[in-house]
Write a protein that holds these residues in place. Structure first.
Motif, PDB file in Angstrom:
ATOM      1  N   PRO A   1      46.729  52.400  29.296  1.00 59.16           N
ATOM      2  CA  PRO A   1      47.675  51.287  29.090  1.00 59.16           C
ATOM      3  C   PRO A   1      48.679  51.106  30.220  1.00 59.16           C
ATOM      4  O   PRO A   1      48.914  49.973  30.666  1.00 59.16           O
ATOM      5  CB  PRO A   1      48.375  51.653  27.773  1.00 59.16           C
ATOM      6  CG  PRO A   1      48.184  53.141  27.639  1.00 59.16           C
ATOM      7  CD  PRO A   1      46.858  53.432  28.259  1.00 59.16           C
ATOM      8  N   ALA A   2      49.277  52.185  30.696  1.00 61.11           N
ATOM      9  CA  ALA A   2      50.311  52.065  31.727  1.00 61.11           C
ATOM     10  C   ALA A   2      49.708  51.679  33.069  1.00 61.11           C
ATOM     11  O   ALA A   2      50.211  50.783  33.762  1.00 61.11           O
ATOM     12  CB  ALA A   2      51.095  53.377  31.845  1.00 61.11           C
ATOM     13  N   LEU A   3      48.640  52.349  33.467  1.00 60.07           N
ATOM     14  CA  LEU A   3      48.022  52.073  34.767  1.00 60.07           C
ATOM     15  C   LEU A   3      47.405  50.682  34.784  1.00 60.07           C
ATOM     16  O   LEU A   3      47.522  49.954  35.779  1.00 60.07           O
ATOM     17  CB  LEU A   3      46.961  53.133  35.072  1.00 60.07           C
ATOM     18  CG  LEU A   3      46.261  53.034  36.424  1.00 60.07           C
ATOM     19  CD1 LEU A   3      47.274  53.088  37.561  1.00 60.07           C
ATOM     20  CD2 LEU A   3      45.222  54.144  36.575  1.00 60.07           C
ATOM     21  N   SER A   4      46.763  50.316  33.689  1.00 64.24           N
ATOM     22  CA  SER A   4      46.161  48.987  33.617  1.00 64.24           C
ATOM     23  C   SER A   4      47.217  47.900  33.736  1.00 64.24           C
ATOM     24  O   SER A   4      47.045  46.921  34.471  1.00 64.24           O
ATOM     25  CB  SER A   4      45.395  48.840  32.296  1.00 64.24           C
ATOM     26  OG  SER A   4      44.878  47.532  32.160  1.00 64.24           O
ATOM     27  N   ALA A   5      48.335  48.081  33.036  1.00 63.48           N
ATOM     28  CA  ALA A   5      49.407  47.085  33.099  1.00 63.48           C
ATOM     29  C   ALA A   5      49.974  46.984  34.513  1.00 63.48           C
ATOM     30  O   ALA A   5      50.287  45.886  34.990  1.00 63.48           O
ATOM     31  CB  ALA A   5      50.508  47.443  32.102  1.00 63.48           C
ATOM     32  N   ALA A   6      50.114  48.134  35.189  1.00 65.42           N
ATOM     33  CA  ALA A   6      50.647  48.127  36.552  1.00 65.42           C
ATOM     34  C   ALA A   6      49.715  47.386  37.495  1.00 65.42           C
ATOM     35  O   ALA A   6      50.155  46.590  38.332  1.00 65.42           O
ATOM     36  CB  ALA A   6      50.868  49.559  37.032  1.00 65.42           C
ATOM     37  N   MET A   7      48.404  47.623  37.372  1.00 61.69           N
ATOM     38  CA  MET A   7      47.452  46.961  38.260  1.00 61.69           C
ATOM     39  C   MET A   7      47.362  45.466  37.962  1.00 61.69           C
ATOM     40  O   MET A   7      47.323  44.632  38.863  1.00 61.69           O
ATOM     41  CB  MET A   7      46.063  47.598  38.127  1.00 61.69           C
ATOM     42  CG  MET A   7      45.989  49.043  38.611  1.00 61.69           C
ATOM     43  SD  MET A   7      46.484  49.272  40.346  1.00 61.69           S
ATOM     44  CE  MET A   7      48.120  49.978  40.160  1.00 61.69           C
TER      45      MET A   7
END
Length: 248
Positions: free
Chosen positions: A205-211
């Motif tokens: 969730p966090a990495l996907s949102a950042a990308m």
């Protein structure tokens, strides 16, 4: 009284502590000349081009004659890692933070100018007079901060590690990443877009949102001086906080 440690022959030569023979012909060469020749070859051809035979040819002696000064290629690499280091930056008029920022950047710049160093200094502690002078200057810059000697050493080693890591990443990016050859990824911006497509938001969730939010957007290459400056600032902020805790 503790018994004095016996230095290996190469360290004795590097530090000028090898006995000078009183008789016989004067040596045609010295370790500094041999080291400089090896560095020239490495800069031009990489470490693959550095051999005892190649260095001997560069300085104009037979390979067997070179062994009078250098016992092995491993010893030669040790000398090269030290000999390539210039004088450390002048600390005059600089605060500890400004000096260590300059000191760290200068280390990274040396590695980027002589990228073969990354293969031989990554895990090796400094042993020669030039590299140890750099360490001395870092410790001196921290004098009066309230840090003990062990903490000062840890600060210096952490900053050196950061310079090494950043230079290694820059070198790898320059060479290209074979695993990305077929993906159309040419820089960090493309990499961010690739991850945005690949990542499952439920699992990442966090990495996907950042990308998806464009965290890598605007980065044409893999490395940026602003990134180096940002990371260096974080490290120095931490040192500043440690100093503040010690003073209170």
């Amino acid at each position: 009284m503790a018994e004095e440690r016996s230095l290996p022959p190469m360290l004795r030569r590097m530090w000028g502590r090898e006995p000078v023979p009183r008789r016989g012909p004067r040596p045609r060469l010295d370790l500094a000349t041999i080291t400089a020749a090896a560095i020239e070859i490495a800069d031009a051809e990489g470490l693959a081009g550095v051999s005892m035979a190649a260095v001997a040819s560069r300085v104009g002696v037979a390979t067997t004659a070179l062994y009078r000064y250098v016992d092995s290629k491993e010893d030669l690499l040790t000398c090269m890692a030290d000999g390539v280091a210039p004088e450390p930056p002048d600390p005059a008029g600089l605060s500890w933070r400004d000096y260590l920022a300059l000191w760290t950047r200068a280390q990274r710049d040396i590695l980027l100018r002589h990228t073969w160093l990354l293969s031989i200094t990554q895990y090796a502690p400094p042993l020669g007079p030039r590299r140890l002078l750099w360490l001395d200057r870092a410790l001196a810059a921290l004098a009066g901060t309230g840090l003990d000697d062990g903490e000062k050493m840890n600060v210096a080693s952490t900053l050196t590690g950061y310079a090494l890591t950043d230079a290694a990443l820059a070198r790898a990016a320059e060479s290209g990443f074979p695993e990305l050859d077929q993906s159309g990824v040419e820089g960090a911006d493309d990499y961010g877009e690739l991850l945005a497509e690949m990542l499952d938001p439920a699992t990442y969730p966090a990495l996907s949102a950042a990308m998806r939010g464009g965290a890598m957007r605007g980065a044409a290459g893999w490395t940026d001086d602003a990134d180096f400056t940002f990371g260096l600032g974080l490290l120095l902020d931490g040192v500043e906080q440690l100093i503040s805790r010690r003073s209170s």
